[in-house]
Structure formats: structure tokens, C-alpha cells
Design an enzyme around this catalytic site. Structure first.
Site, mmCIF file in Angstrom:
data_model
loop_
_atom_site.group_PDB
_atom_site.id
_atom_site.type_symbol
_atom_site.label_atom_id
_atom_site.label_comp_id
_atom_site.label_asym_id
_atom_site.label_seq_id
_atom_site.Cartn_x
_atom_site.Cartn_y
_atom_site.Cartn_z
ATOM 1 N N ASP A 136 0.804 -1.225 0.000
ATOM 2 C CA ASP A 136 0.000 0.000 0.000
ATOM 3 C C ASP A 136 0.835 1.273 0.000
ATOM 4 O O ASP A 136 0.414 2.305 0.533
ATOM 5 C CB ASP A 136 -0.941 -0.006 1.204
ATOM 6 C CG ASP A 136 -2.025 -1.056 1.084
ATOM 7 O OD1 ASP A 136 -2.639 -1.142 0.011
ATOM 8 O OD2 ASP A 136 -2.253 -1.793 2.065
ATOM 9 N N ASP A 156 -6.916 -3.542 -6.124
ATOM 10 C CA ASP A 156 -6.559 -2.270 -5.486
ATOM 11 C C ASP A 156 -5.116 -1.867 -5.783
ATOM 12 O O ASP A 156 -4.770 -0.679 -5.818
ATOM 13 C CB ASP A 156 -6.707 -2.355 -3.958
ATOM 14 C CG ASP A 156 -7.919 -3.116 -3.481
ATOM 15 O OD1 ASP A 156 -8.292 -4.115 -4.117
ATOM 16 O OD2 ASP A 156 -8.472 -2.748 -2.428
#
Length: 404
Positions: free
Chosen positions: A119, A178
Site C-alpha cells: 500500500d 486495489d
């Protein structure tokens, strides 16, 4: 005569419904500044009341009892709040917002060497990246490059992808849709350093995802698991959606945004076509509500009696504004983005002075896990403000992507 009047009235109202002017953008940012000021006060209050919570650096959502939920820098959502502060500075040119953005971005910098997560873009690029874009601070440049180096260590050339999650026994090498959003950090690192290895990793990941994440109708799985030794696909599923073969709404938005961005960075028309295919899936879906704010999963059989996901709508709107500048369908994409942000501003905004300063209501985080259902969530607000800024640039005849 009455029929003609009715048609004219209907068309005028439809145009007004879809339009979103500079005045509307100004009103939305005025609201955002007041709400963010409220949130900042609540953050200060939480830290003063409990010094043990000093490691909690960014707001994420509201708890069931309406309290502000804060997260540490390692949380994937930690970079969105500093990013919003940078957006407020970008819009207002008020240096008070810049100083606050610097303060909260500094809390995220240590994540540049956190190699146990994919992330990096969400955390570092949305905070430090926006800071660099708006200030040209050489320190921010170095943080971005270090973060890209760290993210690159998660790339497996056999698989052709960046690994998403560690220590998940049900998967060997999971890759989630994502992850497309983290590629922008790698493209930026090549631009800053001239080192093409970052660019090549981003392209390989995008190509592998395009090959394996999408169904024939261009809906996306959430997770694809690979054998790290052979690159073979082991299985595909939709971990945060209704079922493995369902279309989780935010996943479709991530794909749209990710491939639009990949086209910008590479000018490879395959990515543009992929983004257009995803947009077609979203807007031709019979379960998409008339207001274009999707249910949390397009295939939940309980529709319409299920939660919406405003975050998916905000991400989609921001992506559409950019996509509108590349595609022959640009006018339609821009009209749809206008409609979405108009709807979000008029029907999904939090009442002024409420919800601990969040901007938008009715997002859904992880419904199968009974987590963050029908609540405000920080990334919905982030992409809403980004969409507004992109709208403003388009209104002024500027490029939708603003660089320093």
C-alpha cells in the site's frame, strides 16, 4: 403544447442536474474546509485526552457509536487525510492548510521503508506525493524514491506482479485489484530518477492484472492468487465482495482509475481500451442505480435493500474526469462524472458540523467482514476532493493532472 412544455422542462432540469459549475466547486470546497477544521479539532482532542494514542496519526472512519477512528501510519488509509489537506491548500492557496499538510504528511514518511505491505502508493504517494507535486520539496522527492525502491522489492518477475498481502495462509502470492493504484508511485519514481526499472515493474503488473483479473464482461475479481515459483494462477476470488464471481463495486472503480492512469503514463492504447471497457461494464450494469452511486456489490441478490458504496462513486468520478480527456467518449464520461459529484454534493454529504468532519456518508468498507458498513470513510472524501480539483481544471481549460 403541454407535451412540448413538459419535454423542455425535463431537458432543462436534466441539464441542471448534470451540470457542476465553478460555483458548485467553490461551495463544495468551502464546506470541506469547515468540515476538515472540525476533524482537526477532534484529532487534537483525542491525542490530548490519551497520550497513548500518539501513534495514531490519521482519521479513517467512525465507530458504531459515532466516535472518530484513528489509525497508525502503517494502516493503508493513513495517507488520505494528509492528501486531503494538500488538496485544500491546492484549492485555497492558504498556507495554513499547507503547514497542516506538512505536519500530517511527516507522520507517514517512515512508511517509505515498510516492505511488508503493497500500500505504498495509498500511504506515501497520496500524502508525500501530493506534497512534492505542490511544493517541489527535494526532501519529498527522496521519500518518494525510497518508497518506490521498497515497493519494488515485492515484485516477483516470474508472476509478473507485486505481491499484495503477506502472512495470509489461504494464499501463496495474492494480488488484489486495489494494487493498481500503487503503480503511480513507480511511474513517478522513473520520472524523478530516470531509472526505467520502476516503469517496467508497473507495466508488468498492469499487464498481468489485465490478463488475469478480468472476466469476459470486463468486471474484475478482487484477488488472484499465484504460485510464486511458476507464476501459475491458483485461484480467483472476490474477498471483499458478495461472492467470488460477483463484481465488488470498489474493485471496479480501482480498475477504472488504475488503467486510466496507466494510459496517461505509457500512452499504450491497450490501457485506454481497458479503462473504456471497465467504464462500459459499470454504466451498462442493470443494477447501477439511477443516481450512479453503486450498491456495494453489483451482484448482491438483495439489491436494492443493500448498502451503497459512495467511495466507489467518488473514485469513479475522479477517474472519469481524467479518462474524458483521452477518449472519444470524453463528453459522455465528463457528463457522468459531473452527475456523480453533483449527486454526492447534494444527497450524500454529511450535514454541516456533523460526523466528526467527514464529508460524505454511506460508504462500505468490507461488508463480508461486517466492517465499515454504511459509514463515512476517509478515502471517499479524498477522491471526492480530487474529483472536484480535476473538474475545476477542466472548467478552466487546464490539464486534468496538475504537476508542479
Amino acid at each position: 403544447m403541454r407535451t412540448k412544455y413538459f419535454i423542455t422542462f425535463f431537458v432543462l432540469n436534466l441539464l441542471a442536474f448534470n451540470a457542476f459549475s465553478q460555483t458548485d466547486v467553490a461551495q463544495a470546497f468551502s464546506f470541506a474546509q469547515k468540515q476538515m477544521a472540525l476533524m482537526l479539532k477532534e484529532v487534537d482532542s483525542i491525542k490530548k485526552a490519551d497520550p497513548d494514542k500518539s501513534m495514531l496519526v490519521s482519521p479513517r472512519t467512525l465507530s458504531a457509536d459515532g466516535k472518530l477512528v484513528m489509525v497508525a501510519s502503517k494502516d493503508w488509509c493513513s495517507g488520505f487525510f494528509p492528501g486531503e489537506l494538500w488538496f485544500l491548500y491546492e484549492y485555497s492557496k492558504d498556507k495554513t492548510w499547507m503547514e497542516l499538510a506538512k505536519k500530517f504528511s511527516a507522520n507517514i514518511e517512515k512508511e517509505k521503508t515498510n516492505g511488508i505491505t503493497h500500500d505504498m502508493g495509498f500511504k506515501v504517494y497520496n500524502s508525500i506525493g501530493n506534497g512534492y507535486r505542490l511544493t517541489n520539496d527535494s526532501h519529498y522527492k527522496e521519500v518518494i524514491i525510497e518508497a518506490a525502491k521498497t515497493l519494488s522489492t515485492r515484485f516477483n518477475p516470474v508472476v509478473g506482479s507485486i505481491k499484495s498481502w503477506d502472512n495470509r495462509p489461504q494464499w501463496k502470492f495474492p494480488v488484489i485489484i486495489d494494487n493498481m493504484l500503487n503503480l503511480e508511485l513507480l511511474f513517478e519514481a522513473t520520472r524523478l530518477t530516470g531509472d526505467s526499472s520502476y516503469f517496467k515493474i508497473a507495466v508488468a503488473h498492469a499487464n498481468t492484472a489485465m490478463k488475469n483479473h478480468f472476466r469476459a464482461d470486463y468486471s474484475s475479481y478482487h484477488v488472484v492468487d499465484y504460485d510464486p515459483e511458476t507464476g501459475k494462477v491458483l485461484h480467483k476470488q472476490t474477498h471483499q465482495g458478495y461472492a467470488d464471481e460477483s463484481a465488488w463495486a470498489r474493485g471496479q472503480a480501482w480498475g477504472l482509475y488504475g488503467y486510466t492512469m496507466c494510459y496517461r503514463e505509457t500512452h499504450n492504447k491497450v490501457y485506454l481500451q481497458q479503462a473504456e471497457h471497465i467504464a462500459r461494464f459499470i454504466f451498462s450494469n442493470p443494477n447501477l442505480p439511477a443516481d450512479l452511486v453503486p450498491y456495494w456489490d453489483y451482484n448482491d441478490p438483495a439489491i436494492p435493500n443493500v448498502p451503497r458504496d459512495v467511495s466507489a462513486a467518488a473514485i469513479t468520478a475522479s477517474a472519469l474526469y481524467e479518462l474524458s480527456t483521452y477518449s472519444k467518449n470524453g463528453k459522455d464520461y465528463r457528463s457522468k462524472a459531473d452527475k456523480i459529484i453533483n449527486i454526492l454534493s447534494t444527497r450524500y454529504e454529511a450535514p454541516a458540523g456533523s460526523n466528526m468532519g467527514f464529508l460524505l456518508l454511506h460508504s462500505t468498507g468490507h461488508k463480508p467482514n461486517h466492517s465499515e458498513i454504511d459509514v463515512p470513510i476517509i478515502y471517499a472524501d479524498y477522491y471526492f476532493l480530487e474529483a472536484l480539483l480535476r473538474k475545476q481544471r477542466l472548467n478552466k481549460g487546464q490539464q486534468v493532472i496538475s504537476h508542479f
